[in-house]
Design a protein around this motif. Structure first.
Motif, PDB file in Angstrom:
ATOM      1  N   UNK A 184       0.703  -1.398   0.243  1.00  0.00           N
ATOM      2  CA  UNK A 184      -0.310   0.108   0.382  1.00  0.00           C
ATOM      3  C   UNK A 184       1.371   1.127   0.247  1.00  0.00           C
ATOM      4  N   UNK A 185       1.871   1.421   0.944  1.00  0.00           N
ATOM      5  CA  UNK A 185       2.679   2.667   0.717  1.00  0.00           C
ATOM      6  C   UNK A 185       3.658   2.641  -0.409  1.00  0.00           C
ATOM      7  N   UNK A 186       4.167   1.296  -1.449  1.00  0.00           N
ATOM      8  CA  UNK A 186       5.177   1.362  -2.133  1.00  0.00           C
ATOM      9  C   UNK A 186       4.223   1.979  -3.263  1.00  0.00           C
ATOM     10  N   UNK A 187       3.109   1.599  -3.569  1.00  0.00           N
ATOM     11  CA  UNK A 187       1.519   2.105  -4.406  1.00  0.00           C
ATOM     12  C   UNK A 187       1.169   3.455  -4.033  1.00  0.00           C
ATOM     13  N   UNK A 188       1.522   4.265  -2.569  1.00  0.00           N
ATOM     14  CA  UNK A 188       1.016   5.458  -3.152  1.00  0.00           C
ATOM     15  C   UNK A 188       1.779   6.413  -2.358  1.00  0.00           C
ATOM     16  N   UNK A 189       3.293   6.244  -2.433  1.00  0.00           N
ATOM     17  CA  UNK A 189       4.305   6.945  -2.348  1.00  0.00           C
ATOM     18  C   UNK A 189       4.585   8.594  -2.827  1.00  0.00           C
ATOM     19  N   UNK A 190       4.917   9.619  -2.155  1.00  0.00           N
ATOM     20  CA  UNK A 190       5.059  10.363  -2.925  1.00  0.00           C
ATOM     21  C   UNK A 190       7.128  10.181  -3.754  1.00  0.00           C
ATOM     22  N   UNK A 191       7.169  10.102  -4.374  1.00  0.00           N
ATOM     23  CA  UNK A 191       8.292   9.976  -4.664  1.00  0.00           C
ATOM     24  C   UNK A 191       9.254  11.186  -5.263  1.00  0.00           C
ATOM     25  N   UNK A 213      -1.778   9.734   1.552  1.00  0.00           N
ATOM     26  CA  UNK A 213      -3.769   9.777   1.913  1.00  0.00           C
ATOM     27  C   UNK A 213      -4.735  10.475   1.077  1.00  0.00           C
ATOM     28  N   UNK A 214      -3.872  11.452   0.750  1.00  0.00           N
ATOM     29  CA  UNK A 214      -4.650  12.318  -0.508  1.00  0.00           C
ATOM     30  C   UNK A 214      -4.711  11.042  -2.172  1.00  0.00           C
ATOM     31  N   UNK A 215      -4.231  10.795  -2.087  1.00  0.00           N
ATOM     32  CA  UNK A 215      -3.566   9.726  -3.282  1.00  0.00           C
ATOM     33  C   UNK A 215      -4.866   8.438  -2.607  1.00  0.00           C
ATOM     34  N   UNK A 216      -4.747   8.305  -1.378  1.00  0.00           N
ATOM     35  CA  UNK A 216      -5.536   7.045  -1.368  1.00  0.00           C
ATOM     36  C   UNK A 216      -7.333   7.854  -1.763  1.00  0.00           C
ATOM     37  N   UNK A 217      -7.548   8.860  -1.363  1.00  0.00           N
ATOM     38  CA  UNK A 217      -8.793   9.635  -0.933  1.00  0.00           C
ATOM     39  C   UNK A 217      -9.290   9.153  -2.918  1.00  0.00           C
ATOM     40  N   UNK A 218      -7.875   9.349  -3.318  1.00  0.00           N
ATOM     41  CA  UNK A 218      -8.450   9.966  -5.175  1.00  0.00           C
ATOM     42  C   UNK A 218      -8.911   8.375  -5.544  1.00  0.00           C
ATOM     43  N   UNK A 219      -7.893   7.464  -5.283  1.00  0.00           N
ATOM     44  CA  UNK A 219      -8.154   5.953  -5.957  1.00  0.00           C
ATOM     45  C   UNK A 219      -9.812   5.597  -5.190  1.00  0.00           C
ATOM     46  N   UNK A 220     -10.344   6.052  -3.753  1.00  0.00           N
ATOM     47  CA  UNK A 220     -11.415   5.778  -3.279  1.00  0.00           C
ATOM     48  C   UNK A 220     -12.638   6.393  -4.127  1.00  0.00           C
ATOM     49  N   UNK A 221     -12.250   7.569  -4.590  1.00  0.00           N
ATOM     50  CA  UNK A 221     -13.746   8.193  -5.644  1.00  0.00           C
ATOM     51  C   UNK A 221     -13.728   7.153  -6.659  1.00  0.00           C
ATOM     52  N   UNK A 222     -12.530   6.897  -7.182  1.00  0.00           N
ATOM     53  CA  UNK A 222     -12.336   6.434  -8.624  1.00  0.00           C
ATOM     54  C   UNK A 222     -13.169   5.135  -8.107  1.00  0.00           C
ATOM     55  N   UNK A 223     -13.095   4.101  -7.492  1.00  0.00           N
ATOM     56  CA  UNK A 223     -13.315   3.244  -7.289  1.00  0.00           C
ATOM     57  C   UNK A 223     -12.137   2.188  -7.325  1.00  0.00           C
ATOM     58  N   UNK A 224     -10.745   2.697  -7.612  1.00  0.00           N
ATOM     59  CA  UNK A 224     -10.211   1.334  -7.609  1.00  0.00           C
ATOM     60  C   UNK A 224      -9.643   1.068  -6.608  1.00  0.00           C
ATOM     61  N   UNK A 225      -8.985   0.014  -6.600  1.00  0.00           N
ATOM     62  CA  UNK A 225      -8.911  -0.928  -5.333  1.00  0.00           C
ATOM     63  C   UNK A 225      -6.600   0.158  -5.194  1.00  0.00           C
ATOM     64  N   UNK A 226      -7.202  -0.081  -3.135  1.00  0.00           N
ATOM     65  CA  UNK A 226      -5.719   0.684  -2.800  1.00  0.00           C
ATOM     66  C   UNK A 226      -4.764   0.447  -3.133  1.00  0.00           C
TER      67      UNK A 226
END
Length: 396
Positions: A7-14, A383-396
């Motif tokens: 989860x962290x690797x996918x949403x990390x702000x590189x 967390x902002x990326x997580x919000x965006x994914x949830x609003x689009x119905x994507x997997x976390x």
């Protein structure tokens, strides 16, 4: 555990992370270059003295970044945690009054000597104000909307801010006072409070703050308005009139900047660091960057700092969580205001205050707490990326 790390690797702000790392490493190289003469002549040490110390600081700062990145930012709204942090900060600030160390010529007494390093509580106060104001206003917003916020709801944050300002001003760290004031205003502006109420808050803040500073000047005027500080004001008003006195550092900073041109004289080839600029590895490090790497080097540093500030403000604008918005705006304003004060003093826009350049200048406390703040910012970004994914119905 693997799921959690994924989860962290996918949403990390590189981009944010790599910009932060680049600035720290760039600063490390420039600290070695700027501080080698001072280390040899003034400290009777090897040329890598400041480099080694900053490298150790960066190792500790890296741990602080990891803690900030993986500790959920939501916990900073916890009232008990904020009270505990307030208690720790006040103990540190009061400790400085009696046992602090600093530069005698400037009258500053801002550090606590820990033996292996000096710790500056005013740096801790900058981060605390961000977290305390954000947490306090967030808790208020849970009970009432920010638009309905009244004077009774903001009196306690103002009192805490005044207490912090009083303690920091008592150290005569005027640069930190300016930064903490800017941070408080930025966090309140990001809270969602109505413009009219914000202006009232700003007026109250300014009024109380001015009265407090006036009181401190009345009680400790002789200690604060030292010959060194009065000289800095004179140097600001007419630097070339005092070029052999209080303007000596400013004028040599100008010479360093002017000598660099577009491409600079070359890394390590600065002349002004050879005894002309006192402590060039700290608040005047940008002058050495300009001399050795030219305008291109300055643009690289300003580009990195500007990217972090804009990233923080973008994160604040994108999130729907008011706590995240206020913390992100506070961190962005901290870096922006501190950069402006440092470069403003260097260029003659404002009087010198001795404020360091974020991520670049030598200093353990500064890089430690800035790194922790960057970790918090990365955590909010995830967390902002997580919000965006949830609003689009994507997997976390």
């Amino acid at each position: 555990m693997r799921k959690y790390l994924a989860y962290y690797v996918r949403n990390f702000d590189y981009p944010l992370f790599f910009t932060y790392v680049f600035l720290c490493l760039f600063g490390l190289v420039m600290i070695y270059s700027a501080g080698m003469w001072v280390a040899i002549v003034n400290k009777d040490q090897g040329p890598d003295f400041y480099y080694n110390k900053q490298l150790l600081n960066l190792c500790v700062a890296g741990v602080a970044f990891i803690v900030g990145a993986f500790f959920p930012y939501k916990h900073y709204s916890n009232k008990k945690l904020m009270v505990a942090l307030l208690g720790i900060m006040l103990v540190l600030l009061f400790w400085v009054w009696n046992f602090g160390v600093g530069a005698e010529q400037s009258g500053s007494q801002s550090w606590i000597d820990l033996g292996i390093m000096n710790f500056q509580p005013s740096e801790f106060a900058k981060l605390f104000i961000i977290l305390y104001f954000a947490g306090a206003f967030y808790r208020k917003s849970l009970k009432n909307s920010m638009e309905n916020l009244g004077p009774n709801n903001i009196i306690y944050p103002i009192l805490v801010w005044l207490l912090v300002i009083f303690c920091v001003a008592n150290e005569t760290d005027l640069g930190a006072v300016m930064i903490i004031s800017g941070i408080a205003i930025a966090v309140v502006a990001a809270s969602g409070i109505q413009f009219k109420k914000f202006m009232k808050f700003f007026a109250v803040l300014g009024g109380f703050g001015s009265a407090l500073i006036g009181l401190i000047l009345l009680v400790k005027g002789e200690e604060i308005l030292t010959q060194n500080r009065v000289g800095r004001i004179k140097a600001f008003l007419n630097p070339f009139e005092y070029e052999t006195g209080s303007s000596y550092q400013v004028i040599n900073g100008y010479i360093a900047i002017g000598s660099g041109g577009l491409e600079g004289v070359g890394l390590g080839q600065s002349i002004q660091k050879l005894g002309y600029l006192p402590e060039p590895q700290t608040d005047f490090i940008m002058a050495i960057i300009a001399e050795e790497l030219g305008i291109l080097g300055v643009i690289i540093v300003l580009g990195g700092l500007g990217f972090i500030v804009l990233r923080a403000l973008t994160i604040a604008l994108k999130t729907k969580d008011p706590l995240a918005r206020m913390i992100a705006a506070g961190i962005g304003s901290w870096i922006a205001v501190q950069t402006f004060i440092n470069l403003g003093g260097l260029s003659g826009l404002i009087p010198l205050t001795g404020v360091t350049l974020p991520f670049i200048s030598y200093g353990g406390t500064s890089i430690l707490l800035l790194s922790f703040a960057m970790g918090i910012l990365v955590n909010i970004s995830m967390y902002v990326k997580l919000e965006k994914r949830r609003s689009k119905g994507e997997s976390l």
